[in-house]
Scaffold this active site. Structure first.
Site, mmCIF file in Angstrom:
data_model
loop_
_atom_site.group_PDB
_atom_site.id
_atom_site.type_symbol
_atom_site.label_atom_id
_atom_site.label_comp_id
_atom_site.label_asym_id
_atom_site.label_seq_id
_atom_site.Cartn_x
_atom_site.Cartn_y
_atom_site.Cartn_z
ATOM 1 N N GLY A 1 55.710 70.676 43.221
ATOM 2 C CA GLY A 1 54.839 70.922 44.521
ATOM 3 C C GLY A 1 53.925 71.566 44.111
ATOM 4 O O GLY A 1 52.651 71.756 44.029
ATOM 5 N N ASN B 1 52.639 59.339 52.948
ATOM 6 C CA ASN B 1 53.423 59.374 51.691
ATOM 7 C C ASN B 1 52.342 59.504 50.042
ATOM 8 O O ASN B 1 51.404 58.020 50.583
ATOM 9 C CB ASN B 1 54.034 58.737 51.394
ATOM 10 C CG ASN B 1 54.801 58.946 49.703
ATOM 11 O OD1 ASN B 1 55.864 60.019 49.400
ATOM 12 N ND2 ASN B 1 55.831 57.395 49.078
ATOM 13 N N HIS C 1 51.689 58.125 46.257
ATOM 14 C CA HIS C 1 53.056 57.306 45.057
ATOM 15 C C HIS C 1 51.865 57.110 44.210
ATOM 16 O O HIS C 1 50.524 56.986 44.746
ATOM 17 C CB HIS C 1 53.703 56.061 46.084
ATOM 18 C CG HIS C 1 54.315 55.846 44.665
ATOM 19 N ND1 HIS C 1 55.665 55.666 45.084
ATOM 20 C CD2 HIS C 1 54.094 54.419 43.831
ATOM 21 C CE1 HIS C 1 56.270 54.910 43.550
ATOM 22 N NE2 HIS C 1 55.117 54.306 42.840
#
Ligand code: GAR
Length: 198
Positions: free
Chosen positions: A12, A108, A110
């Site tokens: 996280g 997202n 990446h």
């Protein structure tokens, strides 16, 4: 302010970057309303708790099928009035019902310059292992919209990072996070929230 759900599975640090950006006023068009973890042991849940952000576990193995899992996630997102979903190291797979209900509202991060080293099987350290094995001299991070193609949605922001002689997957992962991911994700979230507010 757009209510944001951050979906996590691990440490996280990108969630932390978003929390810090909120506190610093860098992220102000959206607010983290919920953290959903696919893994009950994720340290990301502790980070959420520390900042009094509601955190819940939705574990794939508790559901009889991927469809049932996705139905559960969608139910939570809709019940909480979530306007933007941020995948930050999330290892679960979102299926068509969630992707269609949240078109252009799921992003997202990446850890490579997509389309290089993306797609099914490329996540976490594996991405950096592949970059080192290929011998690239520049890598980086990408934030993109999520659609039905794995890592194939429209690119929002990218940042390049140098590969150094002697890098290991671990040293490269750390540099990509520090020099790219932790700035890129808050910037992209702010950008998308502002766009959606208009
Ligand atoms: C990050 O490097 C993120 O880019 C990557 O997982 C790590 C999660 O770290 N995501 C992927 O590989 C997605 N395909 P974090 O839990 O500390 O944010």
């Amino acid at each position: 302010m757009i209510p944001i759900a951050v979906l996590v599975s691990g440490c996280g640090t990108n969630l932390q970057a978003l929390i810090d950006a909120g506190e610093a006023g860098i992220l102000c068009a959206g607010k983290i309303a919920l953290v959903i973890s696919s893994n009950p042991a994720a340290y990301a849940l502790k980070r959420a708790e520390q900042y009094h952000i509601p955190g819940i576990v939705v574990e794939p193995k508790s559901y009889s099928s991927p469809a049932a899992y996705n139905h559960a996630i969608l139910g939570v997102l809709e019940a909480q009035g979530i306007g933007l979903v941020v995948l930050a190291g999330f290892l679960g797979i979102l299926g068509t019902p969630v992707i269609q209900a949240y078109t252009q509202r799921i992003i997202n991060i990446h850890p490579s310059l997509l389309p290089a080293f993306g797609g099914r099987g490329f996540y976490g350290l594996k991405v950096h292992e592949a970059a080192l094995a290929r011998g690239v001299k520049i890598t980086g991070a990408t934030v993109h919209y999520v659609d039905e193609r794995v890592d194939g949605g429209e690119i929002i922001l990218q940042k390049a990072v140098e590969v150094w002689e002697g890098d290991t997957p671990e040293t490269l992962q750390k540099r990509v996070m520090q020099e790219a991911e932790w700035q890129l994700l808050p910037a992209a979230v702010e950008l998308v929230c502002r766009k959606r507010e208009r």
